[in-house]
Design a protein around this motif. Structure first.
Motif, PDB file in Angstrom:
ATOM      1  N   ARG A  39       0.937  -1.211  -0.059  1.00 22.81           N
ATOM      2  CA  ARG A  39      -0.028  -0.131   0.141  1.00 22.81           C
ATOM      3  C   ARG A  39       0.933   1.257   0.010  1.00 22.81           C
ATOM      4  N   GLY A  40       0.429   2.267  -0.933  1.00 20.54           N
ATOM      5  CA  GLY A  40       1.465   3.394  -0.956  1.00 20.54           C
ATOM      6  C   GLY A  40       2.500   3.242  -1.972  1.00 20.54           C
ATOM      7  N   GLY A  41       2.720   1.913  -2.400  1.00 24.00           N
ATOM      8  CA  GLY A  41       3.715   1.945  -3.592  1.00 24.00           C
ATOM      9  C   GLY A  41       3.286   2.735  -4.706  1.00 24.00           C
ATOM     10  N   LEU A  42       4.276   3.171  -5.697  1.00 23.12           N
ATOM     11  CA  LEU A  42       4.214   4.070  -6.601  1.00 23.12           C
ATOM     12  C   LEU A  42       4.505   3.428  -7.930  1.00 23.12           C
ATOM     13  N   LEU A  43       3.608   3.337  -8.801  1.00 26.96           N
ATOM     14  CA  LEU A  43       3.652   2.764 -10.133  1.00 26.96           C
ATOM     15  C   LEU A  43       3.648   3.617 -11.253  1.00 26.96           C
ATOM     16  N   GLU A  44       4.746   3.752 -12.265  1.00 27.39           N
ATOM     17  CA  GLU A  44       4.653   4.773 -13.329  1.00 27.39           C
ATOM     18  C   GLU A  44       4.226   3.867 -14.529  1.00 27.39           C
ATOM     19  N   ILE A  45       3.131   4.519 -15.299  1.00 26.25           N
ATOM     20  CA  ILE A  45       2.699   3.937 -16.509  1.00 26.25           C
ATOM     21  C   ILE A  45       2.988   4.972 -17.759  1.00 26.25           C
ATOM     22  N   ARG A  46       3.973   4.166 -18.483  1.00 26.29           N
ATOM     23  CA  ARG A  46       4.293   5.020 -19.588  1.00 26.29           C
ATOM     24  C   ARG A  46       3.289   4.664 -20.895  1.00 26.29           C
ATOM     25  N   SER A  47       2.814   5.919 -21.590  1.00 26.98           N
ATOM     26  CA  SER A  47       1.866   5.321 -22.598  1.00 26.98           C
ATOM     27  C   SER A  47       1.932   6.427 -23.747  1.00 26.98           C
ATOM     28  N   THR A  48       1.322   5.947 -24.922  1.00 26.94           N
ATOM     29  CA  THR A  48       1.333   7.012 -26.223  1.00 26.94           C
ATOM     30  C   THR A  48       0.042   7.076 -26.518  1.00 26.94           C
ATOM     31  N   GLU A  49      -0.895   6.508 -25.705  1.00 27.23           N
ATOM     32  CA  GLU A  49      -2.262   6.278 -26.112  1.00 27.23           C
ATOM     33  C   GLU A  49      -3.217   7.300 -25.689  1.00 27.23           C
ATOM     34  N   ILE A  50      -3.944   8.174 -26.676  1.00 26.70           N
ATOM     35  CA  ILE A  50      -4.453   9.446 -26.065  1.00 26.70           C
ATOM     36  C   ILE A  50      -5.598   9.006 -25.082  1.00 26.70           C
ATOM     37  N   SER A  51      -6.278   8.015 -25.300  1.00 26.38           N
ATOM     38  CA  SER A  51      -7.469   7.674 -24.491  1.00 26.38           C
ATOM     39  C   SER A  51      -7.508   7.443 -23.182  1.00 26.38           C
ATOM     40  N   VAL A  52      -6.169   6.956 -23.040  1.00 24.79           N
ATOM     41  CA  VAL A  52      -5.632   6.813 -21.426  1.00 24.79           C
ATOM     42  C   VAL A  52      -5.672   7.961 -20.782  1.00 24.79           C
ATOM     43  N   ASP A  53      -5.559   9.020 -21.315  1.00 22.03           N
ATOM     44  CA  ASP A  53      -5.622  10.475 -20.479  1.00 22.03           C
ATOM     45  C   ASP A  53      -7.021  10.551 -19.593  1.00 22.03           C
ATOM     46  N   GLU A  54      -8.106   9.879 -20.277  1.00 18.39           N
ATOM     47  CA  GLU A  54      -9.539   9.992 -19.656  1.00 18.39           C
ATOM     48  C   GLU A  54      -9.661   8.336 -18.820  1.00 18.39           C
ATOM     49  N   ASP A  55      -9.343   7.775 -19.562  1.00 17.35           N
ATOM     50  CA  ASP A  55      -9.696   6.359 -18.832  1.00 17.35           C
ATOM     51  C   ASP A  55      -8.976   5.993 -17.724  1.00 17.35           C
ATOM     52  N   LEU A  56      -7.751   6.153 -17.559  1.00 17.00           N
ATOM     53  CA  LEU A  56      -6.778   5.993 -16.465  1.00 17.00           C
ATOM     54  C   LEU A  56      -7.242   6.668 -15.259  1.00 17.00           C
ATOM     55  N   PRO A  57      -7.628   8.045 -15.177  1.00 23.16           N
ATOM     56  CA  PRO A  57      -8.096   8.523 -14.042  1.00 23.16           C
ATOM     57  C   PRO A  57      -9.580   7.807 -13.435  1.00 23.16           C
ATOM     58  N   ALA A  58     -10.107   7.513 -14.557  1.00 20.80           N
ATOM     59  CA  ALA A  58     -11.625   6.918 -14.173  1.00 20.80           C
ATOM     60  C   ALA A  58     -11.239   5.526 -13.448  1.00 20.80           C
ATOM     61  N   ARG A  77       3.274   9.829 -22.608  1.00 19.81           N
ATOM     62  CA  ARG A  77       2.574  10.299 -21.372  1.00 19.81           C
ATOM     63  C   ARG A  77       3.246   9.640 -20.413  1.00 19.81           C
ATOM     64  N   ALA A  78       3.109   9.824 -19.058  1.00 20.27           N
ATOM     65  CA  ALA A  78       3.601   9.052 -17.833  1.00 20.27           C
ATOM     66  C   ALA A  78       2.721   9.485 -16.707  1.00 20.27           C
ATOM     67  N   PHE A  79       2.120   8.386 -16.423  1.00 20.38           N
ATOM     68  CA  PHE A  79       1.173   8.395 -15.271  1.00 20.38           C
ATOM     69  C   PHE A  79       1.799   7.732 -13.844  1.00 20.38           C
ATOM     70  N   LEU A  80       1.852   8.554 -12.784  1.00 19.71           N
ATOM     71  CA  LEU A  80       2.256   7.953 -11.567  1.00 19.71           C
ATOM     72  C   LEU A  80       1.109   7.555 -10.664  1.00 19.71           C
ATOM     73  N   VAL A  81       0.981   6.284 -10.441  1.00 21.64           N
ATOM     74  CA  VAL A  81      -0.382   5.910  -9.369  1.00 21.64           C
ATOM     75  C   VAL A  81       0.088   5.365  -8.272  1.00 21.64           C
ATOM     76  N   SER A  82      -0.328   5.661  -7.110  1.00 25.12           N
ATOM     77  CA  SER A  82      -0.152   4.958  -5.990  1.00 25.12           C
ATOM     78  C   SER A  82      -1.212   3.799  -5.559  1.00 25.12           C
ATOM     79  N   LYS A  83      -0.754   2.877  -5.236  1.00 22.36           N
ATOM     80  CA  LYS A  83      -1.499   1.697  -4.710  1.00 22.36           C
ATOM     81  C   LYS A  83      -2.225   2.186  -3.482  1.00 22.36           C
ATOM     82  N   GLY A  84      -3.654   2.340  -3.568  1.00 21.21           N
ATOM     83  CA  GLY A  84      -4.470   2.860  -2.484  1.00 21.21           C
ATOM     84  C   GLY A  84      -4.138   4.483  -2.450  1.00 21.21           C
ATOM     85  N   ALA A  85      -4.341   4.849  -1.180  1.00 22.64           N
ATOM     86  CA  ALA A  85      -3.893   6.319  -0.914  1.00 22.64           C
ATOM     87  C   ALA A  85      -2.554   6.635  -0.727  1.00 22.64           C
ATOM     88  N   LEU A  86      -1.761   7.677  -1.400  1.00 23.56           N
ATOM     89  CA  LEU A  86      -0.490   8.133  -1.270  1.00 23.56           C
ATOM     90  C   LEU A  86      -0.223   8.306   0.304  1.00 23.56           C
TER      91      LEU A  86
END
Length: 503
Positions: A39-58, A77-86
């Motif tokens: 929990r709280g671990g950070l994952l970076e997702i790199r992507s060149t797909e434009i639809s991910v801009d909306e789909d990943l936050p959802a 694009r590069a998204f930084l996501v925390s597993k659970g809350a930061l």
């Protein structure tokens, strides 16, 4: 959230999803990388797909993970996501995981270890048994979630499960059963748990599949109508060629035999169920060309497991194939059912039944028939009889009769199963297990009522061929048990008391 120039924190793990969108494999890759993080671990997702801009936050909002930041340079694009809350991030969140197998619990037997074969005890006529699953204590369910989320080590999880198994077996013994199960206490469900035991496969929440269906909103509404907790139910996802580097359930039998003197039965999801469960468009097609290809590996790993189970001393090895009912009943009623496997590709019923028969026989070939059983029911995810499938065994009985098992353990107490006389067409040298209590009913049946069902079965099949059990398990899904522990014990006790009248 707007993109920024650089992430405020360094990721613990990073991967490149290329131009995959959320409906074509990206979410599965995310799940593969984020699940092992604490929990709280950070994952970076790199992507060149434009639809991910909306789909990943959802997706983050849907799953309770936190989108910390994202960057954008041209198409990259590069998204930084925390597993659970930061806010859950601690110093431990940056520690690397232990290598696979380093934290195995005391009940694990690694493949390749020397095993002394154990003789299997005989199963007597009129033997009473549960179907498999048993209600988990609340602390067991909490341990299961903590283990999946990385908050509880494998060793601690297995030790907790050992305690739960002791309680489940003791309750069955008090009820007077002849054959015990370990209650499937280590499993999240009767089938999907296999994903946590196989290589290149893991469990993902059902909510992750929403982007993969044609109409996500309609699918969500159907799940609610069917009384299915989509956020709690997990589904297998295949990322590469399936392999078995540790037992699927043999370790369950080993421990169960260490705490009881009674014969032990163990249930495994059948090969057709697993094939239907694991073959899904946009997921497993990255590892396999077709469901026939994935089925070959499923047959192989089940045969490997069955060979080991023959050495453990399991009295009965039961293969669960409830999706056979979905094949013949859900289409006719033009309504969706829910069971693991019912969400994937399905062909005409005759083709599906032949495929299932051939897969089962490929697994069973060469093993002692008297120790092999097949279980079929009509769904067991809710106590609501109104949403479960309904129909006689008539369209299934010929296929069942062609499967090389020594026993059929079948749902019969519910009116949804039709009349048991049709089962007379099953092979005369096979044993017939008859469901004589309905686990969905929230009261224990009367002994006289159960005795009448047993007498009817004896009249049809003879006493020596008969086995007795509930229609299905008491807690097929860990988070959604059909009834409580005391009621489950009472229902088994009623069967045992009624059986005594005929011995």
């Amino acid at each position: 959230m707007e993109p920024i120039d650089a992430h405020p924190l360094p990721p613990d793990v990073s991967f490149d999803g290329g131009d995959l969108d959320c409906g074509n494999g990206l979410l599965l890759l995310i799940r593969k990388h984020i699940d092992p993080l604490p929990r709280g671990g950070l994952l970076e997702i790199r992507s060149t797909e434009i639809s991910v801009d909306e789909d990943l936050p959802a997706w983050c909002r849907l799953t309770g993970n936190e989108l910390v930041s994202w960057t954008k340079v041209g198409r990259q694009r590069a998204f930084l996501v925390s597993k659970g809350a930061l806010a859950e991030r601690t110093a431990a969140a940056t520690q690397p995981d232990q290598p696979k197998g380093a934290d195995e619990g005391p009940t694990e037997v690694l493949l390749g270890a020397a095993r002394q074969p154990v003789a299997a005890p005989r199963v007597p006529p009129l033997a009473v048994t549960s179907m498999g699953s048993w209600p988990r204590p609340r602390w067991m369910i909490e341990a299961m979630h903590a283990h999946v989320e990385g908050r509880l080590s494998t060793r601690e999880f297995q030790q907790t499960a050992d305690d739960a198994v002791r309680l489940a077996i003791a309750a069955q013994e008090r009820a007077g059963v002849d054959i015990v199960t370990d209650g499937e206490q280590r499993r999240d469900s009767y089938a999907s748990f296999v994903a946590s035991r196989l290589d290149n496969c893991q469990l993902i929440p059902l909510t992750d599949l929403l982007p993969l269906v044609d109409h996500p909103e309609d699918f969500e509404a159907e799940l609610r109508a069917l009384d299915i907790p989509a956020a709690d139910v997990r589904h297998p996802a295949v990322f590469g060629p399936l392999a078995r580097s540790r037992p699927l359930v043999a370790h369950e039998v080993d421990f169960a035999r260490s705490v009881t003197q009674r014969p032990v039965k163990v249930a495994l999801p059948g090969p057709y169920l697993l094939t239907r469960t694991m073959w899904m468009e946009c997921i497993s097609d990255q590892a396999y060309a077709s469901r026939e290809d994935i089925a070959k590996d499923i047959v192989r790993v089940l045969r490997e497991e069955l060979a080991e189970l023959m050495q453990t001393g399991a009295a009965l090895v039961q293969f669960d194939e409830p999706v056979l009912s979905e094949v013949v009943f859900s289409g006719a009623k033009n309504k969706r059912s829910f069971m693991c496997g019912a969400l994937s590709e399905s062909r005409p019923p005759a083709e599906e039944l032949a495929f299932a028969r051939d897969l089962l026989n490929a697994v069973l070939e060469g093993f002692p028939r008297e120790r092999l059983a097949l279980h079929v029911c009509r769904g067991n995810w809710t106590p609501d009889e109104a949403v479960a499938l309904s129909g006689s065994y008539e369209p299934l009985v010929d296929t069942l009769g062609q499967v090389r098992v020594g026993a059929y353990l079948l749902e019969m107490a519910t009116p949804r199963a039709g009349d048991m006389a049709v089962l007379q067409r099953l092979p005369q040298d096979a044993r017939i297990g008859v469901g004589v209590v309905n686990q969905k009913l929230q009261h224990a049946e009367a002994v006289n009522e159960v005795a009448e069902r047993i007498q009817r079965a004896i009249d049809l099949f003879g006493q020596d061929r008969l086995l007795l059990h509930p229609d299905c398990g008491f807690a097929t899904f860990a988070d959604n048990p059909i009834c409580g522990t005391h009621l489950a014990q009472d229902k088994l006790a009623v069967i045992a008391q009624a059986a005594e009248r005929f011995r």
